[in-house]
Scaffold this active site. Structure first.
Site, PDB file in Angstrom:
ATOM      1  N   LYS A  49      -6.040  -1.615  -3.630  1.00 13.86           N
ATOM      2  CA  LYS A  49      -5.330  -0.339  -3.522  1.00 13.86           C
ATOM      3  C   LYS A  49      -3.994  -0.406  -2.786  1.00 13.86           C
ATOM      4  CE  LYS A  49      -8.190   1.821  -5.891  1.00 13.86           C
ATOM      5  NZ  LYS A  49      -7.714   1.558  -7.248  1.00 13.86           N
ATOM      6  N   PRO A  79      -8.106  -5.251   1.128  1.00 17.03           N
ATOM      7  CA  PRO A  79      -7.766  -5.477  -0.281  1.00 17.03           C
ATOM      8  C   PRO A  79      -8.960  -5.416  -1.240  1.00 17.03           C
ATOM      9  CG  PRO A  79      -7.455  -7.468   1.017  1.00 17.03           C
ATOM     10  CD  PRO A  79      -7.788  -6.389   1.965  1.00 17.03           C
ATOM     11  N   TYR A  82     -16.183  -9.796  -8.074  1.00 13.24           N
ATOM     12  CA  TYR A  82     -16.371  -9.518  -6.648  1.00 13.24           C
ATOM     13  C   TYR A  82     -17.799  -9.923  -6.301  1.00 13.24           C
ATOM     14  CZ  TYR A  82     -12.220  -6.477  -6.933  1.00 13.24           C
ATOM     15  OH  TYR A  82     -10.953  -5.975  -7.113  1.00 13.24           O
ATOM     16  N   HIS A 111      -6.819  -5.615 -18.270  1.00  6.78           N
ATOM     17  CA  HIS A 111      -8.269  -5.799 -18.073  1.00  6.78           C
ATOM     18  C   HIS A 111      -8.991  -4.472 -18.268  1.00  6.78           C
ATOM     19  CE1 HIS A 111      -8.544  -9.799 -15.614  1.00  6.78           C
ATOM     20  NE2 HIS A 111      -7.703  -9.895 -16.623  1.00  6.78           N
ATOM     21  N   TYR A 133     -11.567   2.726  -9.193  1.00  6.40           N
ATOM     22  CA  TYR A 133     -10.940   1.398  -9.331  1.00  6.40           C
ATOM     23  C   TYR A 133      -9.668   1.465 -10.173  1.00  6.40           C
ATOM     24  CZ  TYR A 133     -10.580  -3.686  -9.620  1.00  6.40           C
ATOM     25  OH  TYR A 133     -10.134  -4.984  -9.504  1.00  6.40           O
TER      26      TYR A 133
HETATM   27  P1  FAS Z   1       5.443  -4.910   2.625  1.00  8.86           P
HETATM   28  O1  FAS Z   1       4.761  -5.260   3.884  1.00  8.86           O
HETATM   29  O2  FAS Z   1       5.152  -5.540   1.342  1.00  8.86           O
HETATM   30  O3  FAS Z   1       7.027  -4.862   2.790  1.00  8.86           O
HETATM   31  C1  FAS Z   1       7.603  -4.466   3.998  1.00  8.86           C
HETATM   32  C2  FAS Z   1       8.952  -5.156   4.124  1.00  8.86           C
HETATM   33  O4  FAS Z   1       9.573  -4.669   5.320  1.00  8.86           O
HETATM   34  C3  FAS Z   1       8.831  -6.679   4.253  1.00  8.86           C
HETATM   35  O5  FAS Z   1       9.626  -7.333   3.301  1.00  8.86           O
HETATM   36  C4  FAS Z   1       9.302  -6.952   5.686  1.00  8.86           C
HETATM   37  O6  FAS Z   1      10.037  -8.172   5.796  1.00  8.86           O
HETATM   38  C5  FAS Z   1      10.204  -5.753   5.947  1.00  8.86           C
HETATM   39  N1  FAS Z   1      10.361  -5.471   7.382  1.00  8.86           N
HETATM   40  C6  FAS Z   1       9.430  -5.516   8.357  1.00  8.86           C
HETATM   41  N2  FAS Z   1      10.003  -5.275   9.565  1.00  8.86           N
HETATM   42  C7  FAS Z   1      11.333  -5.073   9.326  1.00  8.86           C
HETATM   43  C8  FAS Z   1      12.455  -4.800  10.149  1.00  8.86           C
HETATM   44  N3  FAS Z   1      12.333  -4.728  11.476  1.00  8.86           N
HETATM   45  N4  FAS Z   1      13.682  -4.663   9.572  1.00  8.86           N
HETATM   46  C9  FAS Z   1      13.823  -4.764   8.220  1.00  8.86           C
HETATM   47  N5  FAS Z   1      12.795  -5.038   7.384  1.00  8.86           N
HETATM   48  C10 FAS Z   1      11.572  -5.190   7.945  1.00  8.86           C
HETATM   49  N6  FAS Z   1      -2.870  -5.297  -1.578  1.00  8.86           N
HETATM   50  C11 FAS Z   1      -3.623  -5.354  -2.691  1.00  8.86           C
HETATM   51  O7  FAS Z   1      -3.676  -4.377  -3.437  1.00  8.86           O
HETATM   52  N7  FAS Z   1      -4.333  -6.511  -2.990  1.00  8.86           N
HETATM   53  C12 FAS Z   1      -4.276  -7.625  -2.181  1.00  8.86           C
HETATM   54  O8  FAS Z   1      -4.908  -8.631  -2.461  1.00  8.86           O
HETATM   55  C13 FAS Z   1      -3.492  -7.599  -1.012  1.00  8.86           C
HETATM   56  N8  FAS Z   1      -3.397  -8.699  -0.180  1.00  8.86           N
HETATM   57  C14 FAS Z   1      -2.634  -8.612   0.970  1.00  8.86           C
HETATM   58  C15 FAS Z   1      -2.508  -9.708   1.868  1.00  8.86           C
HETATM   59  C16 FAS Z   1      -1.735  -9.605   3.026  1.00  8.86           C
HETATM   60  C17 FAS Z   1      -1.617 -10.790   3.976  1.00  8.86           C
HETATM   61  C18 FAS Z   1      -1.073  -8.405   3.326  1.00  8.86           C
HETATM   62  C19 FAS Z   1      -0.256  -8.263   4.603  1.00  8.86           C
HETATM   63  C20 FAS Z   1      -1.181  -7.318   2.451  1.00  8.86           C
HETATM   64  C21 FAS Z   1      -1.951  -7.422   1.274  1.00  8.86           C
HETATM   65  N9  FAS Z   1      -2.056  -6.364   0.374  1.00  8.86           N
HETATM   66  C22 FAS Z   1      -2.801  -6.398  -0.755  1.00  8.86           C
HETATM   67  C23 FAS Z   1      -1.364  -5.160   0.612  1.00  8.86           C
HETATM   68  C24 FAS Z   1       0.055  -5.374   0.174  1.00  8.86           C
HETATM   69  O9  FAS Z   1       0.080  -5.709  -1.181  1.00  8.86           O
HETATM   70  C25 FAS Z   1       0.795  -4.121   0.515  1.00  8.86           C
HETATM   71  O10 FAS Z   1       0.049  -2.959   0.178  1.00  8.86           O
HETATM   72  C26 FAS Z   1       2.161  -4.066  -0.097  1.00  8.86           C
HETATM   73  O11 FAS Z   1       2.852  -5.221   0.261  1.00  8.86           O
HETATM   74  C27 FAS Z   1       2.828  -2.795   0.413  1.00  8.86           C
HETATM   75  O12 FAS Z   1       4.164  -2.875   0.125  1.00  8.86           O
HETATM   76  P2  FAS Z   1       5.237  -2.336   1.191  1.00  8.86           P
HETATM   77  O13 FAS Z   1       4.785  -1.002   1.679  1.00  8.86           O
HETATM   78  O14 FAS Z   1       6.524  -2.510   0.510  1.00  8.86           O
HETATM   79  O15 FAS Z   1       5.089  -3.266   2.455  1.00  8.86           O
HETATM   80  C1  PHB Z   2      -5.696 -10.579  -6.148  1.00  9.58           C
HETATM   81  O1  PHB Z   2      -5.634 -10.996  -7.325  1.00  9.58           O
HETATM   82  O2  PHB Z   2      -5.010 -11.072  -5.228  1.00  9.58           O
HETATM   83  C2  PHB Z   2      -6.635  -9.440  -5.825  1.00  9.58           C
HETATM   84  C3  PHB Z   2      -7.275  -8.766  -6.859  1.00  9.58           C
HETATM   85  C4  PHB Z   2      -8.132  -7.720  -6.554  1.00  9.58           C
HETATM   86  C5  PHB Z   2      -8.354  -7.375  -5.239  1.00  9.58           C
HETATM   87  C6  PHB Z   2      -7.712  -8.049  -4.195  1.00  9.58           C
HETATM   88  C7  PHB Z   2      -6.859  -9.107  -4.496  1.00  9.58           C
HETATM   89  O3  PHB Z   2      -9.215  -6.355  -4.948  1.00  9.58           O
END
Ligand code: FAS
Ligand code: PHB
Length: 392
Positions: free
Chosen positions: A299, A295, A203, A75, A387
């Site tokens: 980032k 989100p 957005y 994009h 961005y």
């Molecule tokens: P994660 O949270 O992805 O991974 C951590 C891992 O550690 C998990 O698999 C978990 O099971 C494991 N863990 C936890 N406790 C443990 C334990 N006691 N023992 C062993 N393992 C354990 N970012 C965006 O950029 N755009 C979005 O739209 C967006 N939407 C999101 C929606 C939600 C609901 C959440 C929670 C986050 C969102 N994020 C988004 C942010 C997300 O993408 C994170 O930045 C990304 O998953 C970060 O990756 P990790 O640091 O690997 O953490």
């Molecule tokens: C998504 O596609 O899930 C998404 C994209 C951009 C954002 C947040 C979520 O800023």
């Protein structure tokens, strides 16, 4: 007690843990990854959708970007809707870069496949993982699996276990500073197999609340609407979701909006959170274990990747050159980039969402800020370069 030995013990098999493990494996550094849940549970979490160029480059370096380049959607801009207007941020023109739309789920799937192909050890359903003795030069991780106690002796521990994981929580209160802002609303997201309303993300700022139109492919849409913190999934039928989304989009977008049944629906709370420092002796906090962003700025996942980039460089120097300069610089270097992304995500969230105290004056101020944004080359450059992602 079953004992294991590795060079780097990684707690967490999300994108941070898997990407670090993959980079280490390619350099010949041994790592064991633990997760408290299984693969399917991890792949069932729908999260990020936008990859910065630095993230794509790091995935290429890890050798896991082939499918991303085949199926991802490059994009060169995105839109912001407000006051019944639809205005485009040309990131290619103002920042000279693109972003890649490719779901976090697919990034995780590609990393898991690469790890399995390499025969590297990941222990799923590992309960009670705890980083231990990381203030000594003989750290280890303890966990239990199927009732058996395990111990992994290692040189370093990477706490990639997300916001709720044990790594950050294992640090004594006096040794860590935490900065947090919890937002008074959440995001309700759906996935639906309908064509996206637009070729690019939209957005939307609206008096009724924020909305975001994203996608996973040309036939699969990802939509979000701002919702109340105490809302439950069952409060939101598909009909109610589409009705609210349509009310928050400009008229010109409605002509190309295709509604359809959702097959995934989830509510995510929003917070800004940073823990300092990100290193404690032989324990390194990585990704969501150290910081959380709303989100709105896309980032979260990308910050996890830049942390991995810095930590991997430090470990490469340690094992390859006997130098700890990179490891010693990890926390300061990662936090410098983290805080700039936290600021951008906070700014986008503040500008686009309806807060309890926004009221009519606040709505006009948000619209004036957006009107200025699209009237200024300097402002366009600022939003575009943040961005697409600041340099690693
Ligand atoms: P994660 O949270 O992805 O991974 C951590 C891992 O550690 C998990 O698999 C978990 O099971 C494991 N863990 C936890 N406790 C443990 C334990 N006691 N023992 C062993 N393992 C354990 N970012 C965006 O950029 N755009 C979005 O739209 C967006 N939407 C999101 C929606 C939600 C609901 C959440 C929670 C986050 C969102 N994020 C988004 C942010 C997300 O993408 C994170 O930045 C990304 O998953 C970060 O990756 P990790 O640091 O690997 O953490
Ligand atoms: C998504 O596609 O899930 C998404 C994209 C951009 C954002 C947040 C979520 O800023």
């Amino acid at each position: 007690m079953t004992r294991h030995r590795t060079q780097v013990a990684i707690i967490g098999s999300g994108p941070a843990g898997l990407l670090l493990g993959q980079l280490l494996a390619k350099f010949g550094i041994d790592a064991i990854i633990l997760d408290r849940v299984d693969k399917d549970y991890i792949l069932g979490r729908v999260r990020a959708g936008v990859l910065e160029g630095g993230t794509v480059a790091t995935l290429e370096k890890a050798g896991v970007a082939d499918r991303l380049h085949r199926e991802g959607l490059p994009h060169d801009g995105f839109a912001i809707a407000f006051d019944n207007r639809l205005e485009r941020v040309d990131i290619e023109k103002y920042a000279g870069k693109k972003v890649m739309v490719y779901g976090q789920t697919e990034v995780t799937r590609d990393l898991m496949a690469a790890r399995e192909a390499a025969g590297a050890l990941t222990v799923y359903d590992a309960a009670d993982a705890q980083p231990r003795d990381y203030d000594t030069d003989r750290p280890f991780v303890s966990f239990t699996k199927d009732g058996v106690e395990h111990r992994i002796d290692c040189d370093f521990i990477a706490g990639c276990d997300g916001f709720h994981g044990p790594s950050r929580k294992s640090v004594p209160d006096g040794a860590i500073a935490e900065y947090e802002r919890v937002y008074p609303f959440g995001w309700l997201g759906i996935l639906a197999d309908v064509p996206p309303v637009s070729d690019e993300l939209i957005y939307a700022n609206h008096p009724e609340g924020f909305a975001l139109c994203s996608m996973r492919s040309k036939t699969r849409s990802r939509y979000y609407v701002q919702c109340a913190l105490d809302d439950k999934i069952e409060d939101w039928s598909d009909a109610r979701f589409w009705e609210h989304l349509k009310r928050r989009l400009p008229e010109e977008s409605l002509a190309t909006l295709t509604e359809g049944p959702s097959f995934e629906k989830s509510i995510a709370p929003l917070r800004s959170f940073v823990a300092e420092p990100m290193r404690f002796g032989r324990l390194f906090l990585v990704g969501d274990a150290a910081h959380i962003v709303p989100p709105t700025g896309a980032k979260g996942l990308n910050l996890a990747v830049s942390d991995v980039h810095y930590l991997y460089s430090g470990l490469q120097e340690h094992y390859g050159e006997g130098s700890d300069a990179g490891l010693d610089a990890y926390s300061a270097k990662a936090l410098a980039r983290v805080w700039k992304s936290v600021r951008f995500s906070w700014w986008m969230t503040t500008m686009l969402h309806r807060f309890p105290d926004t009221e009519a004056f606040g709505q006009r101020i948000q619209e004036a800020e957006l009107d200025y944004l699209f009237s200024s080359e300097a402002a366009m450059t600022t939003i575009a370069e943040n961005y697409v992602g600041l340099p690693f």
